[in-house]
Design a protein around this motif. Sequence first.
Motif, PDB file in Angstrom:
ATOM      1  N   HIS A 282       5.994  21.682 -52.350  1.00 40.06           N
ATOM      2  CA  HIS A 282       5.341  20.505 -52.916  1.00 40.06           C
ATOM      3  C   HIS A 282       3.912  20.827 -53.353  1.00 40.06           C
ATOM      4  CE1 HIS A 282       3.293  16.600 -53.019  1.00 40.06           C
ATOM      5  NE2 HIS A 282       4.474  16.108 -53.333  1.00 40.06           N
ATOM      6  N   ASP A 283       3.173  21.547 -52.497  1.00 35.71           N
ATOM      7  CA  ASP A 283       1.766  21.818 -52.786  1.00 35.71           C
ATOM      8  C   ASP A 283       1.583  22.768 -53.967  1.00 35.71           C
ATOM      9  OD1 ASP A 283       1.088  20.183 -50.698  1.00 35.71           O
ATOM     10  OD2 ASP A 283       0.680  21.805 -49.282  1.00 35.71           O
ATOM     11  N   THR A 284       2.462  23.732 -54.115  1.00 36.73           N
ATOM     12  CA  THR A 284       2.269  24.744 -55.146  1.00 36.73           C
ATOM     13  C   THR A 284       3.028  24.456 -56.434  1.00 36.73           C
ATOM     14  OG1 THR A 284       4.075  26.095 -54.275  1.00 36.73           O
ATOM     15  CG2 THR A 284       1.865  26.545 -53.445  1.00 36.73           C
ATOM     16  N   VAL A 285       4.177  23.787 -56.331  1.00 33.60           N
ATOM     17  CA  VAL A 285       5.014  23.564 -57.513  1.00 33.60           C
ATOM     18  C   VAL A 285       4.945  22.108 -57.976  1.00 33.60           C
ATOM     19  CG1 VAL A 285       7.347  23.707 -58.465  1.00 33.60           C
ATOM     20  CG2 VAL A 285       6.558  25.438 -56.833  1.00 33.60           C
ATOM     21  N   VAL A 286       5.347  21.191 -57.100  1.00 40.57           N
ATOM     22  CA  VAL A 286       5.392  19.773 -57.478  1.00 40.57           C
ATOM     23  C   VAL A 286       4.004  19.259 -57.831  1.00 40.57           C
ATOM     24  CG1 VAL A 286       5.988  17.446 -56.700  1.00 40.57           C
ATOM     25  CG2 VAL A 286       7.434  19.392 -56.065  1.00 40.57           C
ATOM     26  N   GLU A 287       3.018  19.605 -57.029  1.00 41.18           N
ATOM     27  CA  GLU A 287       1.660  19.119 -57.270  1.00 41.18           C
ATOM     28  C   GLU A 287       1.114  19.667 -58.589  1.00 41.18           C
ATOM     29  OE1 GLU A 287      -1.800  16.947 -56.655  1.00 41.18           O
ATOM     30  OE2 GLU A 287       0.189  16.820 -55.751  1.00 41.18           O
ATOM     31  N   GLY A 288       1.446  20.910 -58.899  1.00 41.05           N
ATOM     32  CA  GLY A 288       1.010  21.478 -60.167  1.00 41.05           C
ATOM     33  C   GLY A 288       1.598  20.725 -61.353  1.00 41.05           C
ATOM     34  N   ARG A 289       2.859  20.363 -61.252  1.00 42.42           N
ATOM     35  CA  ARG A 289       3.489  19.587 -62.329  1.00 42.42           C
ATOM     36  C   ARG A 289       2.875  18.199 -62.438  1.00 42.42           C
ATOM     37  NH1 ARG A 289       9.410  21.533 -60.260  1.00 42.42           N
ATOM     38  NH2 ARG A 289       9.443  23.571 -61.296  1.00 42.42           N
TER      39      ARG A 289
END
Length: 211
Positions: A132-139
């Motif tokens: 979530h922190d590295t992928v979802v949040e970036g999106r």
Amino acid sequence: MIATEQRNQPKEQRRGRPRSEAVERLIADTVVKLLEEGAPLADLSIERIARTAGVGKATIYRRWKGKEELFLDVLKAVEPTDPELPGTSVRDDLIAMLEALRQRGLAKRSSALLHNVFAQMQNYPKLWAAYHDTVVEGRRRTGLAVVRRGMDEGVIRSDLDAELVNDLFVGPVLLRAVLRPDGPLEEDLAEHVVDAVLKGLAPSRPAGQPG
């Protein structure tokens, strides 16, 4: 001069980086292979991965702090990659963003590996939080940047909360891709969602001003 120096270097020194990348690919491919064979995440210890890949545990720990970090890199590698937004207009960027979400939804339906891993990830809070922190949040940050640009350009009402507006765009596609496994993911879904939401969120014009 540089070329001469490189030719005079020992072969192992010149090729150290490519060999390192090859080892990383080998380890990642080994994780994918084990998952495809049905091994649950709980059974994929660093020791088992190293033994199957034919490398030492230290080789893995030099590249990843633990298996959560390794799994995260593997998951990002097997998921469809996020496209570079065209930047031609707010509408085009929103469509590209939602189309990528639609493609990820299709991939998770057609890939037993992705479906299996995402189902198991819910039982691993550290892995899910890292994803979530590295992928979802970036999106999410990418979507917010596009929405705010739309507000600055007068395409979207500027009196609205950008987080809410971003959810209005992403929500319909996310609902079908994740919460409704049988929900239709038509080829023109992203375009229809973007046009409908943009129309609803367009700034109002003074009476008598052409639309």
